[in-house]
Enzyme design. Structure first.
Site, PDB file in Angstrom:
ATOM      1  N   ASP A 438       2.104 -18.504  26.500  1.00 17.84           N
ATOM      2  CA  ASP A 438       1.129 -19.557  26.245  1.00 17.84           C
ATOM      3  C   ASP A 438       0.109 -19.521  27.383  1.00 17.84           C
ATOM      4  O   ASP A 438       0.411 -19.040  28.475  1.00 17.84           O
ATOM      5  CB  ASP A 438       1.844 -20.905  26.194  1.00 17.84           C
ATOM      6  CG  ASP A 438       0.878 -22.065  26.031  1.00 17.84           C
ATOM      7  OD1 ASP A 438      -0.002 -21.976  25.165  1.00 17.84           O
ATOM      8  OD2 ASP A 438       1.004 -23.043  26.792  1.00 17.84           O
ATOM      9  N   ASP A 641       4.847 -26.094  22.506  1.00 23.63           N
ATOM     10  CA  ASP A 641       5.372 -24.785  22.143  1.00 23.63           C
ATOM     11  C   ASP A 641       6.811 -24.837  21.633  1.00 23.63           C
ATOM     12  O   ASP A 641       7.444 -23.799  21.477  1.00 23.63           O
ATOM     13  CB  ASP A 641       5.305 -23.851  23.361  1.00 23.63           C
ATOM     14  CG  ASP A 641       3.883 -23.670  23.856  1.00 23.63           C
ATOM     15  OD1 ASP A 641       2.997 -23.457  23.023  1.00 23.63           O
ATOM     16  OD2 ASP A 641       3.655 -23.764  25.074  1.00 23.63           O
TER      17      ASP A 641
END
Length: 757
Positions: A438, A641
């Site tokens: 990420d 996430d």
């Protein structure tokens, strides 16, 4: 079991006594799993504990009763002090085993020296003097066997009553047969040929001496594997200085209540988690993050129980106490991981569960073969070889091979600021081929700041910031935090907001002073059919600099733009280079603008990226990568996430130092440093290799030892293995596995060396 069900369940940690080998593991697990309302039960032979998932209202006595019925004893481990109590019990067990080993050796060594080296002259069997002497030896040996081997015989009897067999069975049969045969030889020596008139009393007691001594060393070495937890528990101070009724008094740390004010002086350990309300200091949080550099703390900052106050005196308000503190959660996470079983461990347990019955069968077959085909006296050879098979084939090494390595590795990781939540992750992390990162908070600092404000015609920059901050005041997104912080810095008043709505991955909207305002990316504006004018070109320009542009629209027209920059962490470039050097394919995935994502990717050396991805779509991308044959490790912040972390083969959450309860992650990095990821992968590879080495040694030992003990070399070179040597070899096999696993405690990690260079 669904995630919701898991959250409704509770975990009970039991200390199990009476287990002597890996065969006991399955017996205890079967007993626990047979109890109603038990979902899963895993037993760790390395530290003699069991971890049981049960319903929230479950009564633990049922578990203790089930373990007792299976022939073992159990006690509930309730708090952090249990491990210290367990250490005391292990020390007592160690001392008792040493005493039992010395007693057996004191009886066995003189017999061994006289029988095999002829240093002493013993009367011959078949004579009256020999009869009285060896009868006395038989009685003495029996007394020694009772003292030094009673725990083995009790265990064998319990196993027999339950229709099971374990290591105790092998030792009891081997030593019992040695004593019984030797006593028969004394009484019926005239009935046996001279060559068969041999007593094996020295073998019976020396086997017990070697095995007890080996178990004592194993207990001591095994205890070192829990060193990481003991160090963590030792970090918690016993007392806290609380401020009550205007006075500072010292109380036990378990008497501290929520929201109480606590004084922490220089050099003291912080007793509980809290928030600084007065003063400032630098704090050593190395116990939490693995980093030695002190962290400056001021009013409003969080501090963690167990960390050390280095300089100033300050007051804190207790925000988490008892089992809710970060330290307690770390200990629980480490315990959970050390009790979990990777795939290799489950395979070893299955083999160990049938190993002892197979060995008993091999011993019986060995006896028959020597009795039928062996040279004279066949009965003597048959007895010695079958007894040696029983003694040498101990499954302890097999049972210890995996859990001992897992315990050491999880403890080593915790000391590095890496929390491994389950054993499967420890094994599978080394198999990752693609690492998906990420962007925000993982590659970048996660603390964006407003860098540019552009106002449209008829509007001012302050007005644009004020309206944008008013829209974002109810949002917790990092970009929203940056915009609100900019407004506060400019001392701009936040306007009343109604009708707030967040559009995931695109932006927010609401009503301010009767007008509808929207704040978000270009896709959001196009979706709402907003006139963006010349702003898209300006957006591309700033995005190419690595900034994230955000548009502000009033009704149907864009009236301004704010750009936010989130700087790349200094260590991200090095960490990504290390992962690439390890042969990992590194990909960046982000919901940010493509041009901004490309700018960040270029800075850190990533060529494979996906931009403009909504949080809910990240998991789908990972699934597609997996379907293409990749083994995926996902590194994210554990909030947006979560689906991607759960989908990945290994989910790695970058924590903030206090946020460790990220249920979707397999691994939690306690500091926001990407450097820990390649370090964790290397530790995983070292651990997997260590487990394989242990399993190979355990299997190789038994595959080689059993045929030799059975006498397979006798027809070729006339060699038979002495039962005493078999006992020593069996003890050494377990110690070898334990010592090899403990190498993980000090094996250098390449990441550490490269960072220092």
């Amino acid at each position: 079991m669904t995630k919701q069900q898991q959250e409704e369940n509770k975990t009970i940690q039991l200390s199990i006594s009476g287990m002597t080998c890996a065969g006991c593991v399955k017996s205890v697990e079967d007993a626990l799993n047979s109890v109603t309302d038990v979902h899963t039960a895993t037993v760790n032979f390395a530290d003699h504990t069991a971890r049981v998932e049960v319903d929230d209202d479950f009564q633990t006595q049922a578990l203790i009763d089930a373990v007792h019925e299976a022939g073992y004893e159990a006690a509930v481990m309730q708090d952090l002090s249990d491990l210290s109590e367990q250490e005391g019990l292990e020390q007592k067990q160690y001392q008792e085993l040493i005493k039992q080993a010395l007693a057996a050796a004191a009886a066995g060594v003189p017999l061994m020296l006289g029988t095999h080296l002829n240093l002493f002259s013993f009367p011959d069997l078949g004579t009256w003097s020999g009869f009285f002497f060896w009868s006395l030896v038989s009685a003495l040996t029996l007394a020694v066997m009772r003292y030094s081997g009673a725990h083995f015989y009790r265990g064998a009897i319990k196993a027999y009553k339950l229709g099971q067999a374990n290591m105790d069975t092998l030792i009891a049969l081997g030593t019992g047969a040695a004593w019984f045969y030797s006593t028969i030889v004394i009484v019926f020596s005239d009935w046996l040929p001279p060559i068969a008139r041999h007593a094996y009393f020295e073998a019976a007691v020396m086997i017990l001496a070697f095995i007890n001594f080996g178990q004592a060393l194993e207990v001591r070495a095994r205890g070192r594997t829990s060193g990481a937890i003991r160090q963590l528990i030792g970090l918690q101070p016993k007392t806290a200085r609380v401020v009550r009724n205007g006075e500072e008094i010292d109380v036990s740390v378990d008497q501290v209540g929520l929201d109480e004010t606590i004084r922490v002086r220089p050099g003291e350990k912080i007793p509980v988690d809290g928030e600084l309300i007065d003063g400032h200091s630098s704090v050593d949080e190395s116990m939490l993050t693995g980093e030695a550099m002190p962290v400056e703390k001021a009013k409003g900052d969080e501090v963690v129980g167990g960390s050390v106050n280095l300089t100033g005196s300050f007051l804190l308000k207790a925000t988490r106490i008892g089992h809710d503190t970060v330290l307690a959660q770390i200990v629980q996470s480490v315990r959970q991981a050390q009790s979990s079983k990777p795939e290799l461990a489950r395979l070893a347990d299955k083999i160990a569960s049938v190993f002892v019955p197979v060995v008993v069968a091999i011993s019986g077959l060995t006896f028959l073969i020597w009795l039928i085909f062996g040279p004279s006296p066949a009965i003597g050879y048959a007895f010695v070889t079958s007894m040696t098979v029983l003694v040498i084939a101990c499954p302890c090494a097999l049972g210890l091979a995996t859990p001992i390595s897992v315990m050491v590795a999880v403890g080593r990781a915790a000391q590095e600021g890496i929390l491994i939540r389950n054993g499967d992750a420890l094994q599978s992390a080394s198999q990752v081929t693609t690492v998906v990162l990420d962007k925000t908070g993982t590659i970048t600092e996660g603390k964006p700041q407003v860098t540019t404000v552009v106002a449209g015609d008829g509007h001012t920059e302050d007005r644009v910031v004020q309206l944008a901050a008013s829209l974002e005041q109810q949002s917790e997104h990092p970009l929203a935090t940056a915009i609100v912080a900019a407004a506060i810095q400019k001392q701009l008043e936040l306007l009343p907001l109604t009708g707030f709505e967040s559009v995931t991955g695109k932006g927010v909207q609401g009503v301010v002073n009767g007008f509808v305002y929207r704040l978000g990316n270009l896709a959001f504006m196009e979706q709402e059919i907003v006139d963006t004018g010349q702003f898209p070109e300006l957006m591309d320009h700033h995005a190419a600099q690595g900034e994230t542009p955000i548009l502000l629209a009033e009704e149907g027209t864009v009236i301004g733009m704010i750009t936010v920059s989130d700087p790349v962490k200094q260590e991200s470039v090095t960490a990504i280079q290390h992962m690439q050097a390890m042969g990992k394919q590194v990909m960046m995935i982000t919901g940010d603008h493509l041009i901004t994502a490309q700018a960040i990717a270029e800075q850190v050396g990533i060529t494979d990226l996906r931009a403009g991805v909504l949080p809910q779509d990240k998991a789908q991308i990972i699934k597609e990568i997996q379907e293409a044959g990749a083994n995926v490790g996902m590194v994210g912040d554990g909030i947006n996430d979560a689906p991607a972390l759960a989908q990945a083969d290994v989910g790695i959450a970058i924590g903030t130092g206090t946020d460790i309860a990220i249920e979707s992650a397999d691994v939690v990095i306690m500091q926001g440093s990407l450097q820990k990821v390649p370090k964790m992968m290397q530790l995983s590879a070292l651990t997997t290799n260590n487990i394989k080495q242990n399993l190979f040694m355990a299997f190789f030992y038994n595959v080689l030892a059993i045929p030799i003990a059975a006498g397979v070399l006798y027809p070729m070179i006339g060699m038979l293995l002495n039962p005493m040597i078999a006992g020593a070899a069996m003890a050494m096999s377990s110690l070898t596995v334990v010592w090899n696993a403990n190498r993980l405690r000090w094996l250098p990690l390449q990441q550490e060396q490269q960072t220092q260079n």
